[in-house]
Motif scaffolding. Sequence first.
Motif, PDB file in Angstrom:
ATOM      1  N   VAL A  58     -16.731 -92.630  19.140  1.00  0.00           N
ATOM      2  CA  VAL A  58     -17.087 -93.961  18.637  1.00  0.00           C
ATOM      3  C   VAL A  58     -18.438 -93.930  17.941  1.00  0.00           C
ATOM      4  CG1 VAL A  58     -17.704 -96.303  19.351  1.00  0.00           C
ATOM      5  CG2 VAL A  58     -15.656 -95.225  20.269  1.00  0.00           C
ATOM      6  N   LEU A  59     -19.401 -93.222  18.529  1.00  0.00           N
ATOM      7  CA  LEU A  59     -20.728 -93.161  17.913  1.00  0.00           C
ATOM      8  C   LEU A  59     -20.691 -92.436  16.575  1.00  0.00           C
ATOM      9  CD1 LEU A  59     -22.974 -92.422  21.031  1.00  0.00           C
ATOM     10  CD2 LEU A  59     -22.793 -94.552  19.756  1.00  0.00           C
ATOM     11  N   ARG A  60     -19.912 -91.366  16.517  1.00  0.00           N
ATOM     12  CA  ARG A  60     -19.782 -90.672  15.229  1.00  0.00           C
ATOM     13  C   ARG A  60     -19.112 -91.575  14.188  1.00  0.00           C
ATOM     14  NH1 ARG A  60     -18.866 -86.091  18.595  1.00  0.00           N
ATOM     15  NH2 ARG A  60     -16.631 -86.514  18.648  1.00  0.00           N
ATOM     16  N   GLN A  61     -18.110 -92.334  14.639  1.00  0.00           N
ATOM     17  CA  GLN A  61     -17.447 -93.243  13.716  1.00  0.00           C
ATOM     18  C   GLN A  61     -18.382 -94.367  13.283  1.00  0.00           C
ATOM     19  OE1 GLN A  61     -13.690 -94.657  15.136  1.00  0.00           O
ATOM     20  NE2 GLN A  61     -13.522 -96.244  13.602  1.00  0.00           N
ATOM     21  N   LYS A  62     -19.187 -94.893  14.231  1.00  0.00           N
ATOM     22  CA  LYS A  62     -20.142 -95.936  13.878  1.00  0.00           C
ATOM     23  C   LYS A  62     -21.161 -95.423  12.866  1.00  0.00           C
ATOM     24  CE  LYS A  62     -18.718 -99.278  16.603  1.00  0.00           C
ATOM     25  NZ  LYS A  62     -18.185-100.550  16.080  1.00  0.00           N
ATOM     26  N   ARG A  63     -21.633 -94.206  13.083  1.00  0.00           N
ATOM     27  CA  ARG A  63     -22.591 -93.647  12.134  1.00  0.00           C
ATOM     28  C   ARG A  63     -21.948 -93.475  10.753  1.00  0.00           C
ATOM     29  NH1 ARG A  63     -23.333 -89.316  14.487  1.00  0.00           N
ATOM     30  NH2 ARG A  63     -22.260 -87.871  13.098  1.00  0.00           N
ATOM     31  N   HIS A  64     -20.694 -93.032  10.786  1.00  0.00           N
ATOM     32  CA  HIS A  64     -19.981 -92.882   9.517  1.00  0.00           C
ATOM     33  C   HIS A  64     -19.789 -94.234   8.837  1.00  0.00           C
ATOM     34  CE1 HIS A  64     -17.228 -91.327   6.552  1.00  0.00           C
ATOM     35  NE2 HIS A  64     -16.235 -92.084   6.991  1.00  0.00           N
ATOM     36  N   LEU A  65     -19.448 -95.255   9.635  1.00  0.00           N
ATOM     37  CA  LEU A  65     -19.260 -96.593   9.074  1.00  0.00           C
ATOM     38  C   LEU A  65     -20.570 -97.153   8.533  1.00  0.00           C
ATOM     39  CD1 LEU A  65     -16.836 -98.209  11.686  1.00  0.00           C
ATOM     40  CD2 LEU A  65     -16.316 -97.561   9.333  1.00  0.00           C
ATOM     41  N   ALA A  66     -21.680 -96.885   9.240  1.00  0.00           N
ATOM     42  CA  ALA A  66     -22.973 -97.370   8.757  1.00  0.00           C
ATOM     43  C   ALA A  66     -23.332 -96.739   7.414  1.00  0.00           C
ATOM     44  CB  ALA A  66     -24.053 -97.077   9.790  1.00  0.00           C
ATOM     45  N   ALA A  67     -23.109 -95.430   7.321  1.00  0.00           N
ATOM     46  CA  ALA A  67     -23.382 -94.764   6.049  1.00  0.00           C
ATOM     47  C   ALA A  67     -22.443 -95.270   4.956  1.00  0.00           C
ATOM     48  CB  ALA A  67     -23.235 -93.250   6.224  1.00  0.00           C
ATOM     49  N   LEU A  68     -21.174 -95.492   5.350  1.00  0.00           N
ATOM     50  CA  LEU A  68     -20.217 -95.993   4.375  1.00  0.00           C
ATOM     51  C   LEU A  68     -20.581 -97.407   3.934  1.00  0.00           C
ATOM     52  CD1 LEU A  68     -17.569 -95.609   2.828  1.00  0.00           C
ATOM     53  CD2 LEU A  68     -16.372 -96.499   4.829  1.00  0.00           C
ATOM     54  N   GLY A  69     -21.035 -98.246   4.892  1.00  0.00           N
ATOM     55  CA  GLY A  69     -21.432 -99.606   4.541  1.00  0.00           C
ATOM     56  C   GLY A  69     -22.583 -99.634   3.562  1.00  0.00           C
ATOM     57  N   LEU A  70     -23.565 -98.737   3.764  1.00  0.00           N
ATOM     58  CA  LEU A  70     -24.680 -98.663   2.821  1.00  0.00           C
ATOM     59  C   LEU A  70     -24.196 -98.222   1.447  1.00  0.00           C
ATOM     60  CD1 LEU A  70     -27.706 -98.787   2.266  1.00  0.00           C
ATOM     61  CD2 LEU A  70     -27.888 -96.423   3.115  1.00  0.00           C
ATOM     62  N   ALA A  71     -23.292 -97.222   1.451  1.00  0.00           N
ATOM     63  CA  ALA A  71     -22.775 -96.745   0.167  1.00  0.00           C
ATOM     64  C   ALA A  71     -21.966 -97.832  -0.536  1.00  0.00           C
ATOM     65  CB  ALA A  71     -21.916 -95.498   0.391  1.00  0.00           C
ATOM     66  N   VAL A  72     -21.160 -98.570   0.245  1.00  0.00           N
ATOM     67  CA  VAL A  72     -20.351 -99.643  -0.356  1.00  0.00           C
ATOM     68  C   VAL A  72     -21.248-100.722  -0.944  1.00  0.00           C
ATOM     69  CG1 VAL A  72     -18.761-101.523   0.208  1.00  0.00           C
ATOM     70  CG2 VAL A  72     -18.298 -99.211   1.019  1.00  0.00           C
TER      71      VAL A  72
END
Length: 445
Positions: free
Chosen positions: A216-230
């Motif tokens: 979950v933490l790895r996915q959250k980090r990925h989502l955070a990076a993706l959110g910034l990129a989006v």
Amino acid sequence: MIAEVLIYGPSIASFRVSWLNDRLSTAQVAGLVLEAAPEGGINPAFEQKLLAGVGAQAIAVKVGGARHLVALADTPAEVAETIDLREPDWPTLIVDAFRTLLGTGDEPVRVIGPGMGAAAFVEMIIDPRPLRSAMLDFSRRILVVSLIISAITGGLVYLALHWLIVRPVRRLSANVAAFAAAPEDASRIIVPSERTDEIGIAERALAEMEHSLADVLRQKRHLAALGLAVSKINHDLRNMLTAAQLLSDRLAQVADPATARFAPRLVATLGRAIDFCQATLAYGGAAEPVPQRRRVPVASLVSDLRDLLDVGDDLQFVQDVAPDLVIDADPEQMSRVLLNLCRNALQAMEQAPPSGEPRRLVVAARRDNAHPAAVTIDVIDNGPGVADKARGTLFEAFQGTTRAGGSGLGLAIAAELVHLHGGDITLEPSEKGAHFRIVIPDRSA
């Protein structure tokens, strides 16, 4: 300790009986010797010494129906109690043993026991103080042995508890602390032992929880990076779409009939894209806004799909929707839901190996008896279907795709938009291809 206490009662009673029986045996021998001696053959001083060695004040032996008494000069007139060992009763012997042990009097007692040889019985009168002293010595020895046994038992229990419980619990707590310091480090996840008790269950549960939390933490980090990129992409994309909208406005003024027919749809599509980018930037994330619901003809939503998907001649696009069927929903969001489902179906059919039959995509909508206050929409294709391993996480972001190049966001976005309408989206059983069903209830329902 309870076992020691329960054993002590019979033990002290048995010691008392053995001590008295030894004295009775010695008393009988002494009595027979004194009785067998000729008149005046034994010195009175020796007689007193013999009786004193036995520890008796008087000895009586019954042989052949005759009772022979050997007594000291100061024979007591009465005794405090009589102890009969000829027919032992253990509950009585245990009670009498504690009475003797805890007694404080020094009155003589009468002891009767079975005789040896021709003697029917032997009795003697003794001072209870030596017996009480011997019993106290025996009790002290029992206490010392009990303490030693208890210390050994306590040490073994401590070592067993430390090895079986304390040590594994310390390992669990140390792992929790180490994992909390760096939960994304997979090397800090506990390796469960092969124990089958509660400690083993706790280890396996902790390992499973740490695996889930790390994912979950790895996915959250990925989502955070993706959110910034989006957010960055949306910012620049909005500017480019705005420029494209200006160009499309000019196309709408061209006199060419084909251009005039497609230009309004192009303008509307670009407008929706700009509004979506603006909403994403304004919200600061990827959360969807609350639906702006109104009654919309379903047929118009499905008709727009043909142009948005750029359906070619090699695809049979079937629209099974009554012209008068309306849905109570946000038209922009429902268009995105249908577009995501249809685009996923087209991409899956394109990547599937040729089957010899034409590709087919069906979009059907109705109000049925099962859901009279809701609109049911079915999106059905004849592609390869959904893999079994993807069914459990089909509507989760980054989890529900097995297609090469897929992001796993299309179905997650569609499910979120449907749930915002209070509806439900499911994957229905089908012999071939994929069959998605959407149920959107009316606001009154």
